[in-house]
Design an enzyme around this catalytic site. Structure first.
Site, PDB file in Angstrom:
ATOM      1  N   ARG A 129       0.559  -8.924  13.471  1.00  0.00           N
ATOM      2  CA  ARG A 129      -0.126  -7.967  12.583  1.00  0.00           C
ATOM      3  C   ARG A 129      -1.048  -8.688  11.599  1.00  0.00           C
ATOM      4  O   ARG A 129      -2.119  -8.196  11.262  1.00  0.00           O
ATOM      5  CB  ARG A 129       0.906  -7.117  11.832  1.00  0.00           C
ATOM      6  CG  ARG A 129       1.565  -6.090  12.747  1.00  0.00           C
ATOM      7  CD  ARG A 129       2.845  -5.553  12.147  1.00  0.00           C
ATOM      8  NE  ARG A 129       2.628  -4.680  11.012  1.00  0.00           N
ATOM      9  CZ  ARG A 129       3.566  -4.402  10.101  1.00  0.00           C
ATOM     10  NH1 ARG A 129       4.760  -4.946  10.184  1.00  0.00           N
ATOM     11  NH2 ARG A 129       3.300  -3.583   9.112  1.00  0.00           N
ATOM     12  N   LYS A 143       0.831  -1.217   0.000  1.00  0.00           N
ATOM     13  CA  LYS A 143       0.000   0.000   0.000  1.00  0.00           C
ATOM     14  C   LYS A 143       0.868   1.271   0.000  1.00  0.00           C
ATOM     15  O   LYS A 143       0.609   2.198  -0.746  1.00  0.00           O
ATOM     16  CB  LYS A 143      -0.938   0.020   1.231  1.00  0.00           C
ATOM     17  CG  LYS A 143      -1.880  -1.180   1.315  1.00  0.00           C
ATOM     18  CD  LYS A 143      -2.862  -1.056   2.461  1.00  0.00           C
ATOM     19  CE  LYS A 143      -2.197  -1.089   3.827  1.00  0.00           C
ATOM     20  NZ  LYS A 143      -1.586  -2.404   4.163  1.00  0.00           N
ATOM     21  N   ARG A 197      11.750  -6.137   4.375  1.00  0.00           N
ATOM     22  CA  ARG A 197      11.569  -4.712   4.032  1.00  0.00           C
ATOM     23  C   ARG A 197      12.547  -3.834   4.816  1.00  0.00           C
ATOM     24  O   ARG A 197      12.781  -4.051   5.992  1.00  0.00           O
ATOM     25  CB  ARG A 197      10.131  -4.304   4.359  1.00  0.00           C
ATOM     26  CG  ARG A 197       9.859  -2.830   4.125  1.00  0.00           C
ATOM     27  CD  ARG A 197       8.399  -2.545   4.073  1.00  0.00           C
ATOM     28  NE  ARG A 197       7.742  -2.677   5.364  1.00  0.00           N
ATOM     29  CZ  ARG A 197       6.438  -2.409   5.543  1.00  0.00           C
ATOM     30  NH1 ARG A 197       5.692  -2.042   4.518  1.00  0.00           N
ATOM     31  NH2 ARG A 197       5.901  -2.533   6.732  1.00  0.00           N
ATOM     32  N   ARG A 217      11.887  -1.600  10.425  1.00  0.00           N
ATOM     33  CA  ARG A 217      10.883  -1.204  11.407  1.00  0.00           C
ATOM     34  C   ARG A 217      10.789  -2.274  12.497  1.00  0.00           C
ATOM     35  O   ARG A 217      10.838  -3.461  12.194  1.00  0.00           O
ATOM     36  CB  ARG A 217       9.520  -1.050  10.726  1.00  0.00           C
ATOM     37  CG  ARG A 217       9.396   0.227   9.929  1.00  0.00           C
ATOM     38  CD  ARG A 217       8.156   0.291   9.092  1.00  0.00           C
ATOM     39  NE  ARG A 217       6.946  -0.245   9.700  1.00  0.00           N
ATOM     40  CZ  ARG A 217       5.749  -0.202   9.138  1.00  0.00           C
ATOM     41  NH1 ARG A 217       5.612   0.351   7.934  1.00  0.00           N
ATOM     42  NH2 ARG A 217       4.704  -0.710   9.735  1.00  0.00           N
ATOM     43  N   ARG A 219      -8.885   0.770   9.788  1.00  0.00           N
ATOM     44  CA  ARG A 219      -8.448  -0.603  10.031  1.00  0.00           C
ATOM     45  C   ARG A 219      -9.447  -1.364  10.885  1.00  0.00           C
ATOM     46  O   ARG A 219      -9.236  -2.535  11.170  1.00  0.00           O
ATOM     47  CB  ARG A 219      -7.119  -0.582  10.769  1.00  0.00           C
ATOM     48  CG  ARG A 219      -5.900  -0.831   9.881  1.00  0.00           C
ATOM     49  CD  ARG A 219      -4.692  -0.592  10.753  1.00  0.00           C
ATOM     50  NE  ARG A 219      -3.505  -1.248  10.376  1.00  0.00           N
ATOM     51  CZ  ARG A 219      -2.462  -0.632   9.817  1.00  0.00           C
ATOM     52  NH1 ARG A 219      -2.522   0.626   9.493  1.00  0.00           N
ATOM     53  NH2 ARG A 219      -1.356  -1.303   9.583  1.00  0.00           N
TER      54      ARG A 219
HETATM   55  P1  AMP Z   1       1.478   0.703   9.109  1.00  0.00           P
HETATM   56  O1  AMP Z   1       2.692   1.515   8.790  1.00  0.00           O
HETATM   57  O2  AMP Z   1       0.249   1.159   8.396  1.00  0.00           O
HETATM   58  O3  AMP Z   1       1.709  -0.788   8.966  1.00  0.00           O
HETATM   59  O4  AMP Z   1       1.162   0.956  10.669  1.00  0.00           O
HETATM   60  C1  AMP Z   1       2.108   0.620  11.659  1.00  0.00           C
HETATM   61  C2  AMP Z   1       1.418   0.444  12.998  1.00  0.00           C
HETATM   62  O5  AMP Z   1       0.784   1.688  13.391  1.00  0.00           O
HETATM   63  C3  AMP Z   1       0.292  -0.581  13.034  1.00  0.00           C
HETATM   64  O6  AMP Z   1       0.748  -1.900  13.224  1.00  0.00           O
HETATM   65  C4  AMP Z   1      -0.522  -0.079  14.225  1.00  0.00           C
HETATM   66  O7  AMP Z   1       0.094  -0.384  15.453  1.00  0.00           O
HETATM   67  C5  AMP Z   1      -0.438   1.433  14.038  1.00  0.00           C
HETATM   68  N1  AMP Z   1      -1.545   1.937  13.169  1.00  0.00           N
HETATM   69  C6  AMP Z   1      -1.441   2.518  11.951  1.00  0.00           C
HETATM   70  N2  AMP Z   1      -2.650   2.824  11.465  1.00  0.00           N
HETATM   71  C7  AMP Z   1      -3.542   2.427  12.402  1.00  0.00           C
HETATM   72  C8  AMP Z   1      -4.963   2.433  12.476  1.00  0.00           C
HETATM   73  N3  AMP Z   1      -5.712   2.929  11.477  1.00  0.00           N
HETATM   74  N4  AMP Z   1      -5.557   1.941  13.602  1.00  0.00           N
HETATM   75  C9  AMP Z   1      -4.810   1.452  14.615  1.00  0.00           C
HETATM   76  N5  AMP Z   1      -3.473   1.388  14.607  1.00  0.00           N
HETATM   77  C10 AMP Z   1      -2.835   1.861  13.505  1.00  0.00           C
END
Ligand code: AMP
Length: 220
Positions: free
Chosen positions: A178, A20, A134, A167, A95
């Site tokens: 996740r 994404k 990654r 990360r 989410r």
């Molecule tokens: P991402 O970079 O989108 O994979 O987000 C990294 C982490 O941020 C996720 O594993 C969650 O812990 C938190 N996070 C990001 N977006 C959300 C969301 N919409 N709702 C809850 N937690 C989020």
């Protein structure tokens, strides 16, 4: 003033590791949209050591979701800023069902609902390798991969020379958590958006350029 009906207001939906963020960056470069990534926003807050960052970090490092009320407040604030008028891509939000409902209400208030939701499908067994390999540039944010998109010199960004980092939540234990969280809480959004009639399914199990071609076609 631009007509809100002509703007792209796109949600990218898909499991962690589906690409994404990569596709959002390509679309931003091509179409000059805003990229609103809740993961990036949270990581900035963590880096800055803000109250939100401190609260969010414990959930993020373990691969869990940050509570709805925190994340919804953060996104509402962002969507209230004037630069959203040129159209945007939401990456990583919503989410959960409560987040999707809150988003619909916020957008109804702003008078500019979603134009598209793109779902990136990738078989589950391919996602773990995508995430654990990654690497992200600490300088410019470019996304690389040890196997699928290696840099010329290991650990160094080809674009800006910055140092590549992994990360914390791309380590195996967090990745598995996740995926579980995605299946339980985010996957049900597919039905929600199918019901809205704005869902486009993209085959994301192919190189980034192929995914991008499919995405752009779906947005026409
Ligand atoms: P991402 O970079 O989108 O994979 O987000 C990294 C982490 O941020 C996720 O594993 C969650 O812990 C938190 N996070 C990001 N977006 C959300 C969301 N919409 N709702 C809850 N937690 C989020």
């Amino acid at each position: 003033m631009t007509d809100a009906r002509e703007q792209l207001r796109l949600v990218l939906l898909g499991p962690p590791g589906a690409g994404k963020g990569t596709q959002a960056k390509m679309l931003v470069e091509q179409q000059g949209l805003l990229h609103i990534s809740t993961g990036d926003m949270l990581r900035e807050q963590v880096q800055a050591g803000s109250d939100l960052g401190v609260q969010a970090k414990q959930f993020m490092d373990g691969g869990k979701l940050v509570p709805d009320e925190l994340i919804i407040a953060m996104v509402e604030l962002r969507l209230g800023r004037p630069d959203v008028a040129r159209g945007w891509i939401l990456d990583g939000f919503p989410r959960t069902l409560p987040q999707a409902e809150a988003l619909d209400q916020t957008l109804a208030r702003l008078g500019a609902g979603l134009s598209h939701v793109a779902f990136f499908g990738v078989p589950q067994e391919n996602l773990v390798a995508r995430l654990t390999g990654r690497r992200t540039c600490g300088g410019c944010g470019a996304i690389w991969h040890l196997t699928f998109k290696p840099t010329r010199t290991e650990g160094v960004c080809d674009t800006c020379g910055g140092e590549l980092k992994q990360r914390a939540d791309d380590r195996r234990e967090a990745v598995e958590k996740r995926q579980e969280v995605y299946t339980a809480q985010t996957a049900p959004l597919l039905d929600y958006y199918q019901g809205h009639g704005i869902l486009a399914e993209i085959d994301a199990d192919q190189p980034p350029q192929g995914v991008f071609t499919a995405l752009v076609a779906a947005l026409k």
